[in-house]
Design a protein around this motif. Structure first.
Motif, PDB file in Angstrom:
ATOM      1  N   ILE A  19      16.917 -53.087  -4.052  1.00 29.33           N
ATOM      2  CA  ILE A  19      16.896 -54.128  -3.018  1.00 29.33           C
ATOM      3  C   ILE A  19      15.887 -53.735  -1.938  1.00 29.33           C
ATOM      4  O   ILE A  19      15.066 -54.550  -1.510  1.00 29.33           O
ATOM      5  CB  ILE A  19      18.298 -54.342  -2.403  1.00 29.33           C
ATOM      6  CG1 ILE A  19      19.244 -54.938  -3.443  1.00 29.33           C
ATOM      7  CG2 ILE A  19      18.212 -55.228  -1.163  1.00 29.33           C
ATOM      8  CD1 ILE A  19      20.693 -55.007  -2.998  1.00 29.33           C
ATOM      9  N   GLN A  20      15.940 -52.495  -1.500  1.00 28.22           N
ATOM     10  CA  GLN A  20      15.052 -52.002  -0.446  1.00 28.22           C
ATOM     11  C   GLN A  20      13.584 -52.133  -0.851  1.00 28.22           C
ATOM     12  O   GLN A  20      12.741 -52.517  -0.042  1.00 28.22           O
ATOM     13  CB  GLN A  20      15.395 -50.537  -0.113  1.00 28.22           C
ATOM     14  CG  GLN A  20      14.496 -49.886   0.905  1.00 28.22           C
ATOM     15  CD  GLN A  20      14.661 -50.413   2.308  1.00 28.22           C
ATOM     16  OE1 GLN A  20      15.590 -51.155   2.608  1.00 28.22           O
ATOM     17  NE2 GLN A  20      13.748 -50.058   3.185  1.00 28.22           N
ATOM     18  N   SER A  21      13.282 -51.843  -2.101  1.00 26.54           N
ATOM     19  CA  SER A  21      11.896 -51.880  -2.566  1.00 26.54           C
ATOM     20  C   SER A  21      11.413 -53.286  -2.921  1.00 26.54           C
ATOM     21  O   SER A  21      10.225 -53.495  -3.150  1.00 26.54           O
ATOM     22  CB  SER A  21      11.731 -50.976  -3.790  1.00 26.54           C
ATOM     23  OG  SER A  21      12.399 -51.550  -4.918  1.00 26.54           O
ATOM     24  N   GLY A  22      12.336 -54.227  -3.009  1.00 26.23           N
ATOM     25  CA  GLY A  22      11.971 -55.583  -3.403  1.00 26.23           C
ATOM     26  C   GLY A  22      11.910 -55.772  -4.906  1.00 26.23           C
ATOM     27  O   GLY A  22      11.511 -56.828  -5.387  1.00 26.23           O
ATOM     28  N   GLN A  23      12.327 -54.768  -5.647  1.00 26.02           N
ATOM     29  CA  GLN A  23      12.352 -54.875  -7.107  1.00 26.02           C
ATOM     30  C   GLN A  23      13.464 -55.814  -7.572  1.00 26.02           C
ATOM     31  O   GLN A  23      13.345 -56.469  -8.593  1.00 26.02           O
ATOM     32  CB  GLN A  23      12.551 -53.475  -7.700  1.00 26.02           C
ATOM     33  CG  GLN A  23      12.262 -53.362  -9.147  1.00 26.02           C
ATOM     34  CD  GLN A  23      12.375 -51.913  -9.618  1.00 26.02           C
ATOM     35  OE1 GLN A  23      12.710 -50.991  -8.859  1.00 26.02           O
ATOM     36  NE2 GLN A  23      12.112 -51.691 -10.880  1.00 26.02           N
ATOM     37  N   ALA A  65      10.636 -68.043 -13.181  1.00 30.15           N
ATOM     38  CA  ALA A  65      11.195 -69.393 -13.279  1.00 30.15           C
ATOM     39  C   ALA A  65      11.645 -69.949 -11.923  1.00 30.15           C
ATOM     40  O   ALA A  65      11.655 -71.158 -11.722  1.00 30.15           O
ATOM     41  CB  ALA A  65      12.373 -69.389 -14.250  1.00 30.15           C
ATOM     42  N   PHE A  66      12.022 -69.073 -10.995  1.00 31.80           N
ATOM     43  CA  PHE A  66      12.508 -69.501  -9.684  1.00 31.80           C
ATOM     44  C   PHE A  66      11.767 -68.760  -8.582  1.00 31.80           C
ATOM     45  O   PHE A  66      11.388 -67.600  -8.759  1.00 31.80           O
ATOM     46  CB  PHE A  66      14.008 -69.223  -9.544  1.00 31.80           C
ATOM     47  CG  PHE A  66      14.840 -69.887 -10.600  1.00 31.80           C
ATOM     48  CD1 PHE A  66      15.112 -71.246 -10.538  1.00 31.80           C
ATOM     49  CD2 PHE A  66      15.341 -69.151 -11.660  1.00 31.80           C
ATOM     50  CE1 PHE A  66      15.870 -71.859 -11.512  1.00 31.80           C
ATOM     51  CE2 PHE A  66      16.104 -69.756 -12.645  1.00 31.80           C
ATOM     52  CZ  PHE A  66      16.365 -71.116 -12.573  1.00 31.80           C
ATOM     53  N   ALA A  67      11.637 -69.409  -7.455  1.00 30.24           N
ATOM     54  CA  ALA A  67      11.059 -68.731  -6.300  1.00 30.24           C
ATOM     55  C   ALA A  67      12.038 -67.661  -5.828  1.00 30.24           C
ATOM     56  O   ALA A  67      13.239 -67.917  -5.751  1.00 30.24           O
ATOM     57  CB  ALA A  67      10.783 -69.740  -5.188  1.00 30.24           C
ATOM     58  N   PRO A  68      11.549 -66.464  -5.515  1.00 33.82           N
ATOM     59  CA  PRO A  68      12.446 -65.389  -5.072  1.00 33.82           C
ATOM     60  C   PRO A  68      12.605 -65.367  -3.553  1.00 33.82           C
ATOM     61  O   PRO A  68      11.785 -65.895  -2.810  1.00 33.82           O
ATOM     62  CB  PRO A  68      11.697 -64.140  -5.535  1.00 33.82           C
ATOM     63  CG  PRO A  68      10.254 -64.516  -5.380  1.00 33.82           C
ATOM     64  CD  PRO A  68      10.187 -65.976  -5.742  1.00 33.82           C
ATOM     65  N   ARG A  69      13.703 -64.770  -3.121  1.00 32.50           N
ATOM     66  CA  ARG A  69      13.886 -64.456  -1.703  1.00 32.50           C
ATOM     67  C   ARG A  69      14.607 -63.124  -1.612  1.00 32.50           C
ATOM     68  O   ARG A  69      15.338 -62.723  -2.527  1.00 32.50           O
ATOM     69  CB  ARG A  69      14.627 -65.559  -0.964  1.00 32.50           C
ATOM     70  CG  ARG A  69      16.080 -65.714  -1.299  1.00 32.50           C
ATOM     71  CD  ARG A  69      16.682 -66.839  -0.424  1.00 32.50           C
ATOM     72  NE  ARG A  69      18.027 -67.162  -0.798  1.00 32.50           N
ATOM     73  CZ  ARG A  69      19.124 -66.624  -0.245  1.00 32.50           C
ATOM     74  NH1 ARG A  69      19.017 -65.725   0.706  1.00 32.50           N
ATOM     75  NH2 ARG A  69      20.320 -66.997  -0.644  1.00 32.50           N
ATOM     76  N   GLU A  70      14.393 -62.424  -0.518  1.00 31.44           N
ATOM     77  CA  GLU A  70      15.004 -61.115  -0.339  1.00 31.44           C
ATOM     78  C   GLU A  70      16.476 -61.261   0.040  1.00 31.44           C
ATOM     79  O   GLU A  70      16.917 -62.314   0.479  1.00 31.44           O
ATOM     80  CB  GLU A  70      14.255 -60.294   0.726  1.00 31.44           C
ATOM     81  CG  GLU A  70      14.284 -60.887   2.102  1.00 31.44           C
ATOM     82  CD  GLU A  70      13.191 -61.933   2.337  1.00 31.44           C
ATOM     83  OE1 GLU A  70      13.334 -62.672   3.319  1.00 31.44           O
ATOM     84  OE2 GLU A  70      12.240 -62.033   1.547  1.00 31.44           O
ATOM     85  N   GLY A  79       4.912 -61.244  -0.929  1.00 29.68           N
ATOM     86  CA  GLY A  79       4.041 -61.238  -2.093  1.00 29.68           C
ATOM     87  C   GLY A  79       4.263 -60.110  -3.080  1.00 29.68           C
ATOM     88  O   GLY A  79       3.575 -60.037  -4.098  1.00 29.68           O
ATOM     89  N   LYS A  80       5.191 -59.184  -2.776  1.00 32.51           N
ATOM     90  CA  LYS A  80       5.481 -58.096  -3.721  1.00 32.51           C
ATOM     91  C   LYS A  80       6.060 -58.679  -4.998  1.00 32.51           C
ATOM     92  O   LYS A  80       6.792 -59.660  -4.983  1.00 32.51           O
ATOM     93  CB  LYS A  80       6.493 -57.105  -3.136  1.00 32.51           C
ATOM     94  CG  LYS A  80       5.927 -56.191  -2.089  1.00 32.51           C
ATOM     95  CD  LYS A  80       6.970 -55.160  -1.702  1.00 32.51           C
ATOM     96  CE  LYS A  80       7.415 -55.426  -0.290  1.00 32.51           C
ATOM     97  NZ  LYS A  80       8.561 -54.674   0.123  1.00 32.51           N
TER      98      LYS A  80
END
Length: 160
Positions: A19-23, A65-70, A79-80
């Motif tokens: 989660i922290q890294s955006g992975q 397939a879907f837009a991501p959010r943190e 943009g990661k």
């Protein structure tokens, strides 16, 4: 090709680091984080006692397939590129992330004196709103030492 990666248990520390890294992110259609701090506290106690705490359903998002959010409180995606989307378990993962990374409206602590005195983990774990004078004072390690409290943020090494 399998949609599911595996069904093996993963270390909480690894999941929180993703989660922290955006992975590991959320699909943008997921509802917002709504858990009360008492529910987060109960979840932490369950995990500490090695009780089942539910499953996490996540998929590899190679197709985008879907837009991501943190996750709420996590660093901005900016943009990661991510690997996983969490489809089920967002409330639990967000609450744990916030508790162990010290973000959100509450901070979670262990009362070490209670543990030394033989109290259960359940009795030693507590939370406070970040806006309180006490919480602001507890940001200083010497104050934590005086009060014999350990913030849960000390249990996750963030790296540098």
């Amino acid at each position: 090709m399998s949609l599911f990666e595996d069904t093996n248990p993963r270390a909480l520390k690894e999941l929180l680091a993703e989660i922290q890294s955006g992975q590991m992110v959320l699909p943008d259609f997921q509802r917002d984080f709504v858990w009360e701090p008492s529910a987060t506290r109960e979840l932490i106690v369950s995990i500490a006692c090695n009780y089942p705490a539910g499953s996490l359903l996540r998929v590899r998002d190679a197709q985008r397939a879907f837009a991501p959010r943190e996750f709420e409180g996590a660093p901005k995606i900016d943009g990661k590129s991510h690997t996983f989307l969490v489809l089920d378990g967002q409330q639990r993962m967000t609450s744990l992330y916030q508790a162990f990374f010290g973000v959100g409206e509450h901070r979670y602590y262990l009362n070490l004196q209670k543990l030394i005195d033989g109290d259960d983990f359940d009795e030693a774990l507590f939370y406070v709103r970040t806006s309180t004078k006490w919480a602001k004072r507890m940001e200083a390690p010497d104050e934590q030492e005086k009060e014999m409290v350990l913030p849960l943020t000390c249990l996750i090494h963030r790296g540098g």
